[in-house]
Write an enzyme that holds these catalytic residues in place. Structure first.
Site, PDB file in Angstrom:
ATOM      1  N   SER A 583      35.144  41.270  37.676  1.00  0.00           N
ATOM      2  CA  SER A 583      35.274  40.264  36.488  1.00  0.00           C
ATOM      3  C   SER A 583      36.686  40.386  35.820  1.00  0.00           C
ATOM      4  CB  SER A 583      34.385  40.858  35.360  1.00  0.00           C
ATOM      5  OG  SER A 583      34.388  40.372  34.137  1.00  0.00           O
ATOM      6  N   TYR A 596      30.724  47.695  29.773  1.00  0.00           N
ATOM      7  CA  TYR A 596      30.860  46.796  30.638  1.00  0.00           C
ATOM      8  C   TYR A 596      32.384  46.696  31.092  1.00  0.00           C
ATOM      9  CZ  TYR A 596      30.464  42.200  33.141  1.00  0.00           C
ATOM     10  OH  TYR A 596      30.541  41.235  33.978  1.00  0.00           O
TER      11      TYR A 596
END
Length: 706
Positions: A583, A596
């Site tokens: 990501s 996260y």
């Protein structure tokens, strides 16, 4: 119909009077219908094997007069799935007139080009080498099949005598000869010398049967094959135990599959020494009966008799000199033990080529075995794609059936080596191979994409399948798996798609997925660690359960899946690709994202560490960094969208536009964009690239790697 059905025990009677009535008056439609029924029963013929025909009257467009036209299965194709477009249509008089220019058996191949001068329907399929076999027989409907029961008699040492006695002279006999123009003439000669016969047995090859209507031909074909099969059944055991009796016992089913899954990648590595191969495994009871028998050592080197079997299974199988109870966990030791066996096979095949080749023979092909037999465990087959590997297994199983029947009634005979070579390296076969389409970029490769039931994972799996890869669809959600598999099988066929439930935090389900890849396809070439979740909360609101869940799925999941697949890749010995879907958050520090974002950073650095360690194994490890892929993604479930909207002070419905506007390109990122990035790494142009990060985020300056 029910009365007729009861007549058959060994073949399937599938004729539907109502369906056939709808086709009355269209003999070609009835031919296609009959062909599909015959091809649906593998006891009658094999995939791609056999051919059927009908002769009809039609208007000659050049004269306006009626003329006889033969419709016959064209080159390639499969009876079970054939449509009208799979037929060749030829003028019967023109085809038979070629006898006037035929120069003899040594000039057989030149006749194939002349078939094109006999074509009636210019849009029809190219005629096959078997065209004259149908053309010189006068019957309206003809079936040429390769049923195991008939070939068992045709391949028996006393096959001609048995055929004569079994059918009271109503089935003719033509000795083995390579298909072609001369064989067509011999079939007609056999009929002329034996008027009134209902069919012809081709020595070592197959069966011709016929009728005045499509139904009569179908029924005649079933009756002849049923008679052959019943004769074999009546004689099993009369000469002694089948295949000389059992020499060893099979391992229990669970142990067989476990051992096969460990061994398959090693065998795939050896078989891929020239071209990347895909595997197939079967432990069918018919296979086990044969490979566990006393006669395996005698029969296996003989090879097959029917040319259709032989072309797909090679001159003979490799029988592994490996005990079923042998421990095979030590891969280096196993490879050391198997390597001389493969070298011996390759030498055998090379000697066969050199001893049989002609001045104009094509160059030697891949010398590795197609069929590998492991007594006590099962049969492995390897080919350039899954369908061919599966079909090779089916054909060798047919060959086993033939050997079993022939040995029960007489002695099995195979094709002489020179005859086999002349079929395998036939210039017409070579020309057919050269006409095959160029393989796609990922042909021969096997891909496991975690979380491929939907979203990004599904898009990656679809892209890879479109480029020729075999894919293992998996997800924690079984409903998503089922829906995706159903969709993929329609697009890419069942051969190229496998499925398994996979929880990346559960080592047992990972082991199950790796086993599926090994048993269905022979191993794994590409791993995409895509499965993931997301939780967006301020640090004070994050719970320990949140933290553990993110790290378990994202970091531990990537570690566990990679670890298992690396073992498979090392067993194969020819490298591979690992792509980790990470990501932009692995680089950019954003609000309400501590768990996260840090887990994604751990994924990214784990990727670097793996790339550094695995280079010596030719295993490339690369990263794709997406951002804001909303479409069909599980990541937006569980409150993530609400959390991100809260972090940015906007409403949830404003998120897509917000994410697009903040990119340099002002673009929305789709799952297909991530799939294309993954393909860029594995498609062949970046084979010397590892340890890289590819951003697919529309351009976010803060996420630039450098």
């Amino acid at each position: 119909m029910s009365t007729t059905t009861k007549k058959f025990k060994h073949v399937s009677y599938l004729w539907d009077d109502a369906k056939a009535a709808e086709l009355q008056g269209d003999e070609v439609a009835l031919l296609v219908y009959r062909s599909n029924l015959l091809g649906a029963d593998l006891r009658l013929t094999n995939y791609g094997g056999g051919n059927t025909s009908c002769k009809t009257m039609a208007i000659d467009p050049t004269t306006g007069k009626e003329t006889e036209v033969m419709w016959v299965k064209g080159s390639g194709g499969d009876l079970g799935t054939m449509k009208r477009s799979g037929l060749a249509a030829l003028y019967v008089d023109c085809l038979r007139g070629l006898k006037n220019v035929y120069r003899g058996i040594e000039h057989e191949d030149e006749m194939v080009e002349l078939f094109n001068h006999c074509i009636y329907d210019l849009k029809s399929k190219a005629p096959s080498i078997d065209t004259p076999l149908h053309g010189f027989l006068p019957f309206k409907h003809i079936d040429h099949l390769h049923p195991d029961a008939a070939i068992a008699i045709a391949a028996a040492k006393d096959g001609k005598k048995i055929t004569q006695e079994l059918f009271n002279g109503n089935i003719g006999w033509v000795e083995w000869q390579r298909p072609g123009f001369d064989l067509g003439l011999q079939l007609r000669q056999c009929l002329d010398e034996n008027p009134g016969i209902r069919g012809i047995m081709l020595g070592s090859h197959g069966l011709f049967t016929w009728g005045d209507t499509a139904y009569e031909s179908y029924l005649n074909t079933l009756e002849v094959i049923e008679t052959c099969a019943q004769y074999l059944e009546d004689n099993y055991g009369k000469k002694g135990k089948i295949f000389g009796g059992e020499k060893i016992k099979s391992l229990p089913k669970k142990e067989r599959l476990k051992k096969a899954a460990l061994l398959a990648p090693v065998l795939r590595g050896f078989c891929s020494s020239e071209t990347k191969m895909v595997g197939h495994f079967t432990d069918d009871e018919r296979v086990l009966e044969y490979i566990n028998s006393n006669d395996l050592e005698k029969l296996a080197p003989m090879g097959t008799s029917c040319p259709d079997h032989f072309l797909r299974t090679k001159i003979s199988p490799l029988v592994l000199n490996l005990s079923a109870n042998e421990q095979i966990n030590d891969i280096p030791f196993l490879k050391k033990k198997l390597e001389p066996q493969f070298e011996e096979y390759r030498k055998m095949y090379t000697d066969y080529y050199n001893n049989c080749k002609h001045e104009n023979s094509p160059a030697i092909r891949d010398a590795n075995p197609v069929v590998i037999l492991y007594p006590g465990v099962g049969m492995f087959t390897f080919a350039k794609n899954k369908q061919t590997a599966r079909v090779a297994a089916e054909f060798y199983t047919n060959a086993i059936n033939v050997m079993k029947g022939a040995e029960a009634i007489s002695d099995y005979t195979s094709l002489p080596r020179q005859e086999a070579f002349d079929i395998e390296y036939w210039l017409l076969e070579e020309a057919k191979l050269q006409r095959m389409p160029k393989p796609k970029s990922l042909s021969g490769r096997v891909a496991l994409i975690t979380g491929s039931g939907g979203g990004i994972g599904k898009a990656i799996a679809k892209k890879f399948a479109e480029e020729g890869a075999c894919v293992i669809i998996n997800d924690i959600n079984e409903e998503r798996i089922s829906e995706t598999v159903s969709e993929f099988e329609k697009i890419f066929t069942k051969d190229n798609v496998a499925s398994v439930k996979l929880d990346v935090t559960d080592e047992q389900t990972i082991e199950d997925a790796v086993k599926v890849a090994a048993l269905d396809f022979g191993g794994i070439d590409i791993v995409v660690n895509n499965a993931g979740i997301s939780i967006s909360k301020p640090i004070r609101e994050h719970t320990l359960d949140d933290w553990n869940k993110l790290y378990d799925i994202l970091v531990k999941g990537q570690f566990l899946v990679s670890q298992s697949c690396i073992h498979v890749m090392r067993s194969q010995g020819f490298g591979g690709d690992i792509i980790n879907i990470v990501s932009k958050n692995s680089i950019v520090a954003g609000p309400n994202n501590v768990a996260y974002g840090s887990a994604k950073a751990a994924q990214a650095h784990l990727s670097r560490l793996m790339a550094a360690e695995l280079g010596a194994d030719k295993i490339r490890v690369n990263v794709v960094n997406p951002d804001a892929v909303i479409s069909d993604s599980n990541i937006w479930a569980g409150g993530w969208a609400e959390g991100r909207a809260k972090a940015y002070g906007i409403r949830v419905e404003e998120l897509p536009a917000f994410y697009a506007k903040r990119t340099l390109l002002n673009e929305t990122i789709l799952p297909e964009d991530i799939a294309n990035a993954c393909f860029a790494f594995v498609g062949g142009l970046l084979n010397k690239s590892t340890g890289n990060i590819l951003n697919v985020d529309g351009g976010i300056a803060a996420a630039f790697v450098r």
